[in-house]
Design an enzyme around this catalytic site. Structure first.
Site, short mmCIF file in Angstrom:
data_model
loop_
_atom_site.label_atom_id
_atom_site.label_comp_id
_atom_site.label_asym_id
_atom_site.label_seq_id
_atom_site.Cartn_x
_atom_site.Cartn_y
_atom_site.Cartn_z
N GLU A 120 10.84 13.64 58.37
CA GLU A 120 11.12 14.49 59.54
C GLU A 120 11.68 15.79 58.99
OE1 GLU A 120 10.25 13.88 62.49
OE2 GLU A 120 10.15 11.70 62.73
N CYS B 64 16.24 21.26 64.41
CA CYS B 64 14.86 21.29 63.90
C CYS B 64 13.88 21.69 64.98
CB CYS B 64 14.50 19.94 63.30
SG CYS B 64 14.80 18.57 64.42
N ASN C 203 22.77 18.36 60.45
CA ASN C 203 22.80 19.06 61.74
C ASN C 203 23.09 18.15 62.94
OD1 ASN C 203 20.16 18.00 61.44
ND2 ASN C 203 19.34 19.49 62.89
N GLU D 145 9.18 8.83 64.70
CA GLU D 145 10.37 8.02 64.99
C GLU D 145 10.43 7.82 66.50
OE1 GLU D 145 13.34 10.59 62.84
OE2 GLU D 145 13.77 8.64 61.94
P1 NAD Z 1 18.32 18.94 53.01
O1 NAD Z 1 16.89 18.69 52.77
O2 NAD Z 1 19.01 19.91 52.15
O3 NAD Z 1 19.15 17.59 52.93
C1 NAD Z 1 18.85 16.46 53.73
C2 NAD Z 1 19.40 15.22 53.05
O4 NAD Z 1 18.68 15.01 51.84
C3 NAD Z 1 20.87 15.29 52.66
O5 NAD Z 1 21.47 14.04 52.89
C4 NAD Z 1 20.80 15.59 51.18
O6 NAD Z 1 21.92 15.16 50.46
C5 NAD Z 1 19.57 14.78 50.77
N1 NAD Z 1 18.92 15.21 49.54
C6 NAD Z 1 18.94 16.43 48.96
N2 NAD Z 1 18.24 16.42 47.81
C7 NAD Z 1 17.76 15.16 47.65
C8 NAD Z 1 16.95 14.52 46.66
N3 NAD Z 1 16.50 15.17 45.61
N4 NAD Z 1 16.63 13.22 46.84
C9 NAD Z 1 17.05 12.53 47.92
N5 NAD Z 1 17.84 13.09 48.88
C10 NAD Z 1 18.18 14.40 48.76
O7 NAD Z 1 18.39 19.36 54.57
P2 NAD Z 1 19.68 19.83 55.38
O8 NAD Z 1 19.99 21.24 54.96
O9 NAD Z 1 20.75 18.80 55.35
O10 NAD Z 1 19.12 19.83 56.88
C11 NAD Z 1 18.44 20.89 57.46
C12 NAD Z 1 16.94 20.65 57.49
O11 NAD Z 1 16.66 19.41 58.13
C13 NAD Z 1 16.19 21.70 58.27
O12 NAD Z 1 15.02 22.08 57.56
C14 NAD Z 1 15.81 20.97 59.55
O13 NAD Z 1 14.67 21.47 60.21
C15 NAD Z 1 15.59 19.59 59.05
N6 NAD Z 1 15.68 18.64 60.16
C16 NAD Z 1 14.54 18.02 60.61
C17 NAD Z 1 14.59 17.14 61.68
C18 NAD Z 1 13.37 16.46 62.21
O14 NAD Z 1 13.52 15.46 62.91
N7 NAD Z 1 12.16 16.92 61.91
C19 NAD Z 1 15.81 16.87 62.29
C20 NAD Z 1 16.95 17.51 61.81
C21 NAD Z 1 16.87 18.38 60.73
#
Ligand code: NAD
Length: 451
Positions: A228, A262, A130, A431
């Site tokens: 996060e 997020c 995102n 962070e």
């Molecule tokens: P996601 O969890 O699907 O993927 C995030 C990352 O994790 C990607 O790079 C993905 O390839 C990797 N990943 C997936 N499976 C994995 C595994 N088994 N082991 C290690 N890495 C793995 O999330 P997304 O769809 O890319 O992002 C959206 C989510 O991120 C939303 O829930 C959003 O709220 C959250 N988000 C949180 C913050 C925060 O600071 N709290 C900021 C931005 C986004």
């Protein structure tokens, strides 16, 4: 394996990206380990200078980075420029840290005791799609400043700006191997960052579901993690607020980045006595949001990132009580008009689950106690806003809300010089802010007798 990227505003295929394997991930981690030892041995002033040079290289590339994000992620150009500038600012901010990693001197009988903050070694940074470059910088800048090497795994859909940042790091003179960007699958490259023992900490930003897997996997090696995760933040409007101002700005608290944020305040709680007045202003504001071609300067909101995500966001509208919607282009592109839904109850899926798209769910409340209780009924606790003219109430409610980043009469949530992170299932650890480099060190104490 090569992976084809899609421009979300046109649905056209773009370049293909080579995905890393477990073997090439291991090779990168081994290279990072060598680079880290040399980096940590440099004088703090030299590390600081190298980070300032990296910041300068990013500064000279802001327009290019922004255009990459427009193509790859569909972010509006003005927003993408802000993101690239933010990366530069984060690097500049943490470039001051190598010379300020102070230890403590602790009074002990018979000698002195001093503490040192030692770098961890190799740090893995796993980012979501995102805000690809800003979130990457929140991990790599303080980690590098504290003397670590970083292996960064960007999300499958949006790797381009991270790859470019890796190139800029090298061009600016950062040692080879110190910051490596490894596009690849989460289950391959991401997972290997968890299981390879030479990675000593993983900073993960993404969904709560994957965050739980990361935490379980990290337990095997007592690996440090920062998580996060997701959010379902609230925007609470009290009757004594400047209702017109709160309503005029509310769309930007949830629809920015097409709601793929997020911190999106996707639960809108309005005190019953001003509910109709608020909604009247809010409808005008929602209909005024400019959704469209992300290459245009005037665009405020672009498309959703991917067809899979578009289908997922759309599924939330099945059976939902849609009150009104803004507009979005027709035709090619993963467009989604800003949408306002009335919650059918506190257990309405639209009110409890993170949609991560431009959908806000509204609900009326009667008094302060009920507002706090509803806000805290979520399993998440990342962000939130409180609108009231009563400063006492603003402070009281902010203290009562179980959430990491709050604002009163404002929708601000992220500043690189203040800490950022979640309560409850929104995450673990903080962070940003001045302490972030310390989170990439182990504190060691050393006793030396005086005799
Ligand atoms: P996601 O969890 O699907 O993927 C995030 C990352 O994790 C990607 O790079 C993905 O390839 C990797 N990943 C997936 N499976 C994995 C595994 N088994 N082991 C290690 N890495 C793995 O999330 P997304 O769809 O890319 O992002 C959206 C989510 O991120 C939303 O829930 C959003 O709220 C959250 N988000 C949180 C913050 C925060 O600071 N709290 C900021 C931005 C986004």
């Amino acid at each position: 394996m090569r992976y084809t990227l899609i421009n979300p505003a046109t649905e056209e295929p773009m370049e293909t990206i080579e995905h890393h394997t477990v073997e090439s991930t291991d090779a990168a981690i081994a290279k990072a380990k060598v680079a880290q030892a040399k980096w940590a041995a440099l004088a703090p002033a030299d590390r600081a200078k190298a980070l300032r040079d990296f910041a300068a290289a990013v500064d000279a590339d802001i327009e290019n980075l922004a255009k990459l994000e427009v193509r790859n992620s569909g972010h509006p150009i003005s927003q993408a420029r802000w993101e690239a500038t933010h990366v530069r600012n984060v690097l500049e901010y943490y470039s001051a840290a190598p010379e300020r990693l102070f230890g403590k001197q602790i009074p002990v009988p018979g000698g002195i005791d001093m503490t040192f903050n030692e770098p961890l070694g190799v740090v893995g940074v796993i980012t979501p799609w995102n805000y690809p470059m800003t979130i990457a910088s929140w991990g790599f800048a303080p980690a590098l400043a504290a003397g670590n090497a970083v292996v960064l795994k960007p999300a499958e859909w949006t790797p381009l700006t991270s790859i470019r940042l890796g190139e800029l790091a090298l061009q600016s003179g950062l040692p080879e191997g110190l910051l490596q960007v490894l596009p690849g699958r989460g289950s391959v490259v991401g997972d290997r960052l968890i299981t390879n023992p030479d990675v000593r900490k993983v900073v993960f930003t993404g969904s709560t579901a994957v965050g739980k897997q990361i935490m379980r996997g990290a337990a095997d090696q007592i690996k440090r993690v920062t998580l996060e995760l997701g959010g379902k933040s609230a925007n609470v409007i009290f009757a004594d607020a400047d209702v017109a101002k709160a309503a005029a700005t509310a769309p930007y608290s949830v629809f920015e980045n097409a709601g793929q944020d997020c911190c999106a305040r996707s639960r809108l709680l309005v005190q019953r006595s001003v509910f109709d007045e608020f909604m009247e202003h809010f409808e005008k504001a929602v209909k005024g949001v400019k959704v469209g071609d992300p290459t245009l300067e005037e665009t405020e909101v672009g498309p959703l990132v991917h067809k899979v995500h578009h289908d997922n966001v759309s599924s939330f509208l099945d059976g939902a009580n849609v009150l009104f919607r803004g507009s979005a282009p027709e035709g090619k592109g993963y467009w989604f008009a800003p949408t306002v839904v009335q919650a059918s109850g506190l257990d309405d899926r639209c009110f409890t689950e993170e949609i991560f798209g431009p959908v806000v769910t509204v609900h009326a409340f009667d008094d302060e106690a009920e507002a706090v209780q509803i806000v805290n009924s979520s399993e998440y606790g990342l962000s939130g806003s409180i609108w009231t003219r009563d400063i006492g109430r603003g402070i009281r409610v902010a203290r009562a809300v179980e959430s990491g980043n709050l604002s009163v009469n404002s929708h601000s949530s992220v500043r690189y010089w203040t800490p950022f992170g979640g309560f409850k299932q929104s995450g673990l650890g903080r962070e940003l802010g001045p302490d972030a480099p310390l989170h990439f060190t182990e504190e060691k104490n050393v006793f030396i007798p005086a005799d």
